[in-house]
Design a protein around this motif. Sequence first.
Motif, mmCIF file in Angstrom:
data_model
loop_
_atom_site.group_PDB
_atom_site.id
_atom_site.type_symbol
_atom_site.label_atom_id
_atom_site.label_comp_id
_atom_site.label_asym_id
_atom_site.label_seq_id
_atom_site.Cartn_x
_atom_site.Cartn_y
_atom_site.Cartn_z
ATOM 1 N N GLY A 130 0.818 -1.209 0.000
ATOM 2 C CA GLY A 130 0.000 0.000 0.000
ATOM 3 C C GLY A 130 0.855 1.264 0.000
ATOM 4 N N TYR A 131 0.177 2.402 0.140
ATOM 5 C CA TYR A 131 0.859 3.691 0.000
ATOM 6 C C TYR A 131 0.465 4.672 1.098
ATOM 7 N N ILE A 132 1.390 5.564 1.379
ATOM 8 C CA ILE A 132 1.128 6.749 2.194
ATOM 9 C C ILE A 132 1.395 7.936 1.288
ATOM 10 N N VAL A 133 0.388 8.800 1.140
ATOM 11 C CA VAL A 133 0.495 9.985 0.287
ATOM 12 C C VAL A 133 0.345 11.213 1.174
ATOM 13 N N ASN A 134 1.368 12.044 1.192
ATOM 14 C CA ASN A 134 1.378 13.240 2.021
ATOM 15 C C ASN A 134 1.579 14.468 1.143
ATOM 16 N N CYS A 135 0.661 15.414 1.222
ATOM 17 C CA CYS A 135 0.782 16.699 0.545
ATOM 18 C C CYS A 135 0.841 17.780 1.622
ATOM 19 N N MET A 136 1.951 18.505 1.635
ATOM 20 C CA MET A 136 2.150 19.493 2.689
ATOM 21 C C MET A 136 2.830 20.737 2.120
ATOM 22 N N ARG A 137 2.826 21.790 2.887
ATOM 23 C CA ARG A 137 3.552 22.991 2.497
ATOM 24 C C ARG A 137 5.043 22.681 2.570
ATOM 25 N N ALA A 138 5.758 22.879 1.476
ATOM 26 C CA ALA A 138 7.171 22.505 1.380
ATOM 27 C C ALA A 138 8.024 23.197 2.440
ATOM 28 N N ALA A 139 7.767 24.443 2.717
ATOM 29 C CA ALA A 139 8.582 25.205 3.676
ATOM 30 C C ALA A 139 8.546 24.611 5.077
ATOM 31 N N PHE A 140 7.486 23.889 5.410
ATOM 32 C CA PHE A 140 7.377 23.334 6.759
ATOM 33 C C PHE A 140 8.450 22.281 7.058
ATOM 34 N N LEU A 141 9.049 21.712 6.022
ATOM 35 C CA LEU A 141 10.117 20.743 6.251
ATOM 36 C C LEU A 141 11.344 21.391 6.887
ATOM 37 N N THR A 142 11.496 22.683 6.708
ATOM 38 C CA THR A 142 12.614 23.391 7.342
ATOM 39 C C THR A 142 12.148 24.352 8.432
ATOM 40 N N GLU A 143 10.932 24.830 8.365
ATOM 41 C CA GLU A 143 10.428 25.802 9.348
ATOM 42 C C GLU A 143 9.978 25.163 10.660
ATOM 43 N N ILE A 144 9.501 23.949 10.608
ATOM 44 C CA ILE A 144 9.035 23.270 11.822
ATOM 45 C C ILE A 144 10.230 22.510 12.399
ATOM 46 N N PRO A 145 10.670 22.888 13.598
ATOM 47 C CA PRO A 145 11.900 22.299 14.147
ATOM 48 C C PRO A 145 11.950 20.776 14.133
ATOM 49 N N GLN A 146 10.889 20.101 14.573
ATOM 50 C CA GLN A 146 10.976 18.638 14.616
ATOM 51 C C GLN A 146 11.098 18.030 13.226
ATOM 52 N N TYR A 147 10.483 18.630 12.203
ATOM 53 C CA TYR A 147 10.626 18.111 10.843
ATOM 54 C C TYR A 147 12.003 18.435 10.287
ATOM 55 N N ALA A 148 12.512 19.623 10.592
ATOM 56 C CA ALA A 148 13.852 19.997 10.152
ATOM 57 C C ALA A 148 14.900 19.054 10.739
ATOM 58 N N GLU A 149 14.687 18.610 11.964
ATOM 59 C CA GLU A 149 15.662 17.766 12.655
ATOM 60 C C GLU A 149 15.432 16.270 12.433
ATOM 61 N N LYS A 150 14.194 15.835 12.396
ATOM 62 C CA LYS A 150 13.895 14.403 12.440
ATOM 63 C C LYS A 150 13.410 13.778 11.135
#
Length: 189
Positions: A130-150
């Motif tokens: 199966g699949y996981i499909v995630n559509c998100m604001r690209a900037a949040f990968l660096t702006e949100i600390p836990q996503y930027a780090e983890k």
Amino acid sequence: MFIHRRLQSLQEKEEYGAPKVMQATMKELFPAKRDSIRVLDVGAGTGLCGLVLQEAGFTNVDALDPAQEMLKAAQDKGVYRNILNVFLTGQPIDVPADTYDAIVLVGVIHHGSLPCEAFEEMVRLVKPGGYIVNCMRAAFLTEIPQYAEKWEPLVARLEREGKWKVVKMDRYPNHFLGNEGMRMVFHVC
């Protein structure tokens, strides 16, 4: 509900492109027999993505959201089979492993929302293949600390452990109000 009408209006004006990106991706991943594909809409909110999935022929869709008021609006749309009032944290929820053919997330990741670890629980919930499909604001990968780090270490670890494979990670225009989006597709092993 005002929020849903506003989002639907933005989508109609092509100012909220994420739901249509998710829909096109799901149609590509599942070209036939969409009514038998079991989907979990994580962060279902008021049900906008459920409606978009239904338009594409996905009729076996469950909603998951921690906000009871939002789920009430989603339930009123009549597009979800089951409503789960749960917050994904990475800890197991009361749903059997390998239940879903796909999980979709649209606009769910933002400041103070879904922790990275929640993706490990999503992997448990999706059937192998199966699949996981995630559509998100690209900037949040660096702006949100836990996503930027983890985020990148988590993606790499799950791939190294043979739990998923990255199928697609690409940017798209106008995720929401002109902000660039990031589409991620993971194939669960």
